[in-house]
Design a protein around this motif. Structure first.
Motif, PDB file in Angstrom:
ATOM      1  N   THR A  39       0.847  -1.184   0.000  1.00  0.00           N
ATOM      2  CA  THR A  39       0.000   0.000   0.000  1.00  0.00           C
ATOM      3  C   THR A  39       0.881   1.231   0.000  1.00  0.00           C
ATOM      4  O   THR A  39       1.915   1.280   0.651  1.00  0.00           O
ATOM      5  N   SER A  40       0.450   2.205  -0.770  1.00  0.00           N
ATOM      6  CA  SER A  40       1.187   3.446  -0.886  1.00  0.00           C
ATOM      7  C   SER A  40       0.202   4.537  -1.240  1.00  0.00           C
ATOM      8  O   SER A  40      -0.777   4.286  -1.936  1.00  0.00           O
ATOM      9  N   PRO A  41       0.446   5.746  -0.774  1.00  0.00           N
ATOM     10  CA  PRO A  41      -0.447   6.836  -1.147  1.00  0.00           C
ATOM     11  C   PRO A  41      -0.320   7.231  -2.619  1.00  0.00           C
ATOM     12  O   PRO A  41      -1.098   8.044  -3.098  1.00  0.00           O
ATOM     13  N   TYR A  42       0.605   6.641  -3.332  1.00  0.00           N
ATOM     14  CA  TYR A  42       0.856   7.027  -4.721  1.00  0.00           C
ATOM     15  C   TYR A  42       0.393   5.976  -5.720  1.00  0.00           C
ATOM     16  O   TYR A  42       0.787   5.993  -6.876  1.00  0.00           O
ATOM     17  N   SER A  50      -1.500  -1.707 -15.962  1.00  0.00           N
ATOM     18  CA  SER A  50      -1.515  -3.169 -16.005  1.00  0.00           C
ATOM     19  C   SER A  50      -0.330  -3.647 -16.812  1.00  0.00           C
ATOM     20  O   SER A  50       0.114  -2.945 -17.711  1.00  0.00           O
ATOM     21  N   PRO A  51       0.193  -4.782 -16.610  1.00  0.00           N
ATOM     22  CA  PRO A  51      -0.211  -5.787 -15.645  1.00  0.00           C
ATOM     23  C   PRO A  51       0.490  -5.647 -14.293  1.00  0.00           C
ATOM     24  O   PRO A  51       0.149  -6.338 -13.348  1.00  0.00           O
ATOM     25  N   THR A  52       1.476  -4.761 -14.179  1.00  0.00           N
ATOM     26  CA  THR A  52       2.238  -4.694 -12.931  1.00  0.00           C
ATOM     27  C   THR A  52       1.515  -3.919 -11.842  1.00  0.00           C
ATOM     28  O   THR A  52       1.744  -4.157 -10.675  1.00  0.00           O
ATOM     29  N   GLY A  53       0.647  -2.983 -12.206  1.00  0.00           N
ATOM     30  CA  GLY A  53       0.014  -2.145 -11.203  1.00  0.00           C
ATOM     31  C   GLY A  53       1.050  -1.223 -10.578  1.00  0.00           C
ATOM     32  O   GLY A  53       1.967  -0.765 -11.248  1.00  0.00           O
ATOM     33  N   PHE A  54       0.920  -0.954  -9.312  1.00  0.00           N
ATOM     34  CA  PHE A  54       1.897  -0.109  -8.622  1.00  0.00           C
ATOM     35  C   PHE A  54       3.090  -0.979  -8.254  1.00  0.00           C
ATOM     36  O   PHE A  54       2.971  -1.920  -7.476  1.00  0.00           O
ATOM     37  N   PHE A  55       4.238  -0.675  -8.816  1.00  0.00           N
ATOM     38  CA  PHE A  55       5.419  -1.515  -8.636  1.00  0.00           C
ATOM     39  C   PHE A  55       6.456  -0.772  -7.818  1.00  0.00           C
ATOM     40  O   PHE A  55       7.111   0.146  -8.309  1.00  0.00           O
ATOM     41  N   ASP A  56       6.583  -1.161  -6.566  1.00  0.00           N
ATOM     42  CA  ASP A  56       7.574  -0.586  -5.661  1.00  0.00           C
ATOM     43  C   ASP A  56       8.038  -1.694  -4.722  1.00  0.00           C
ATOM     44  O   ASP A  56       7.674  -1.732  -3.547  1.00  0.00           O
ATOM     45  N   PRO A  57       8.841  -2.636  -5.243  1.00  0.00           N
ATOM     46  CA  PRO A  57       9.200  -3.808  -4.443  1.00  0.00           C
ATOM     47  C   PRO A  57      10.018  -3.491  -3.195  1.00  0.00           C
ATOM     48  O   PRO A  57       9.988  -4.249  -2.235  1.00  0.00           O
ATOM     49  N   LEU A  58      10.730  -2.378  -3.189  1.00  0.00           N
ATOM     50  CA  LEU A  58      11.538  -2.025  -2.017  1.00  0.00           C
ATOM     51  C   LEU A  58      10.798  -1.119  -1.046  1.00  0.00           C
ATOM     52  O   LEU A  58      11.325  -0.766   0.004  1.00  0.00           O
ATOM     53  N   GLY A  59       9.593  -0.718  -1.395  1.00  0.00           N
ATOM     54  CA  GLY A  59       8.814   0.147  -0.514  1.00  0.00           C
ATOM     55  C   GLY A  59       9.371   1.551  -0.367  1.00  0.00           C
ATOM     56  O   GLY A  59       9.201   2.184   0.671  1.00  0.00           O
ATOM     57  N   LEU A  60      10.030   2.046  -1.401  1.00  0.00           N
ATOM     58  CA  LEU A  60      10.648   3.369  -1.332  1.00  0.00           C
ATOM     59  C   LEU A  60       9.634   4.492  -1.211  1.00  0.00           C
ATOM     60  O   LEU A  60       9.947   5.564  -0.704  1.00  0.00           O
ATOM     61  N   SER A  61       8.416   4.263  -1.669  1.00  0.00           N
ATOM     62  CA  SER A  61       7.409   5.325  -1.628  1.00  0.00           C
ATOM     63  C   SER A  61       6.489   5.246  -0.414  1.00  0.00           C
ATOM     64  O   SER A  61       5.583   6.057  -0.286  1.00  0.00           O
ATOM     65  N   ALA A  62       6.733   4.301   0.471  1.00  0.00           N
ATOM     66  CA  ALA A  62       5.813   4.085   1.583  1.00  0.00           C
ATOM     67  C   ALA A  62       5.776   5.249   2.573  1.00  0.00           C
ATOM     68  O   ALA A  62       4.716   5.611   3.063  1.00  0.00           O
ATOM     69  N   LYS A  63       6.905   5.856   2.855  1.00  0.00           N
ATOM     70  CA  LYS A  63       6.952   6.884   3.897  1.00  0.00           C
ATOM     71  C   LYS A  63       7.573   8.184   3.393  1.00  0.00           C
ATOM     72  O   LYS A  63       8.350   8.813   4.090  1.00  0.00           O
ATOM     73  N   ILE A  64       7.225   8.586   2.179  1.00  0.00           N
ATOM     74  CA  ILE A  64       7.764   9.823   1.637  1.00  0.00           C
ATOM     75  C   ILE A  64       6.633  10.811   1.386  1.00  0.00           C
ATOM     76  O   ILE A  64       5.475  10.424   1.258  1.00  0.00           O
ATOM     77  N   ASP A  65       6.987  12.088   1.303  1.00  0.00           N
ATOM     78  CA  ASP A  65       5.982  13.107   1.017  1.00  0.00           C
ATOM     79  C   ASP A  65       5.862  13.311  -0.495  1.00  0.00           C
ATOM     80  O   ASP A  65       6.612  12.735  -1.281  1.00  0.00           O
ATOM     81  N   GLN A  66       4.919  14.140  -0.902  1.00  0.00           N
ATOM     82  CA  GLN A  66       4.654  14.362  -2.314  1.00  0.00           C
ATOM     83  C   GLN A  66       5.859  14.978  -3.028  1.00  0.00           C
ATOM     84  O   GLN A  66       6.158  14.620  -4.159  1.00  0.00           O
ATOM     85  N   ASP A  67       6.566  15.891  -2.368  1.00  0.00           N
ATOM     86  CA  ASP A  67       7.741  16.510  -2.997  1.00  0.00           C
ATOM     87  C   ASP A  67       8.823  15.480  -3.316  1.00  0.00           C
ATOM     88  O   ASP A  67       9.432  15.516  -4.391  1.00  0.00           O
ATOM     89  N   THR A  68       9.063  14.562  -2.393  1.00  0.00           N
ATOM     90  CA  THR A  68      10.064  13.521  -2.622  1.00  0.00           C
ATOM     91  C   THR A  68       9.610  12.594  -3.740  1.00  0.00           C
ATOM     92  O   THR A  68      10.414  12.214  -4.600  1.00  0.00           O
ATOM     93  N   PHE A  69       8.319  12.247  -3.762  1.00  0.00           N
ATOM     94  CA  PHE A  69       7.804  11.407  -4.852  1.00  0.00           C
ATOM     95  C   PHE A  69       7.978  12.110  -6.189  1.00  0.00           C
ATOM     96  O   PHE A  69       8.371  11.487  -7.178  1.00  0.00           O
ATOM     97  N   ASP A  70       7.704  13.410  -6.230  1.00  0.00           N
ATOM     98  CA  ASP A  70       7.863  14.168  -7.468  1.00  0.00           C
ATOM     99  C   ASP A  70       9.325  14.192  -7.921  1.00  0.00           C
ATOM    100  O   ASP A  70       9.611  14.138  -9.119  1.00  0.00           O
TER     101      ASP A  70
END
Length: 198
Positions: A39-42, A50-70
């Motif tokens: 689960t991720s806010p992004y 599809s078919p991968t959907g949201f792909f973040d196997p290391l969980g890098l986006s789990a605890k970041i803010d919008q600026d860091t994601f950008d």
């Protein structure tokens, strides 16, 4: 060496068969749309397809803010654009060369293709490349041009942004394969099986 290549090829074929058989397995009901059920806010951001959907196997986006994601997304976009240019450079150098000299006494035609070119380019040439890239990075833009501004409906612009992301992603994979091929398969010609190019 030949037996190692045969074993490696058989292993690759077996892995491909297992993966393709898994594609026909029945899907579980109520399963999350994410590739790894993270689960991720992004998960609703552009590029989640599809078919991968949201792909973040290391969980890098789990605890970041919008600026860091950008910033991460901008880095992905830049790397994709550079990879597209790198593939183009690999292929163009395979079939054509610039006239003239790269340095005094060193013609463009004398520079080998691919990874071998790294050792052939003089230190001053690398300094020029790093200086040019550094200036573009420090300035943040290559120029602010009015011509070429996209004035498109939002759904068309969104689709084109998605296409650019996808093209960059496949170019990064393609460039990695070109380098692997160049390093391990070698040979004097990068594009095997296309005699009309040579």
């Amino acid at each position: 060496v030949r037996s190692v290549k045969i074993i490696t090829m058989k292993t690759a074929i077996l892995a491909t068969l297992v993966a393709s058989a898994a594609a026909f397995a029945p899907a579980k009901q109520g399963q999350a749309s994410s590739a790894l059920a993270l689960t991720s806010p992004y998960e609703g951001e552009l590029g989640v397809i599809s078919p991968t959907g949201f792909f973040d196997p290391l969980g890098l986006s789990a605890k970041i803010d919008q600026d860091t994601f950008d910033k991460y997304r901008l880095a992905e976009l830049k790397h994709g654009r550079v990879a597209q240019l790198a593939i183009l450079g690999y292929l163009v150098a395979e079939i054509s060369r610039f006239p003239g000299e790269l340095a005094f006494g060193l013609k463009f035609a004398d520079i080998p293709n691919g990874v071998k070119a790294i050792d052939a380019v003089p230190a001053v040439g690398w300094a020029q490349i790093f200086l040019a890239v550094g200036l573009v990075e420090a300035n943040g833009t290559f120029g602010d041009f009015e011509q070429g501004e996209l004035n498109l409906p939002s759904e068309v612009l969104e689709r084109r942004k998605l296409c650019e992301l996808q093209h960059g992603r496949i170019a990064m994979l393609g460039f990695a394969e070109l380098v692997r091929h160049d390093l391990y398969d070698g040979g004097d010609k990068l594009l095997q099986g296309l005699p009309f190019l040579y």
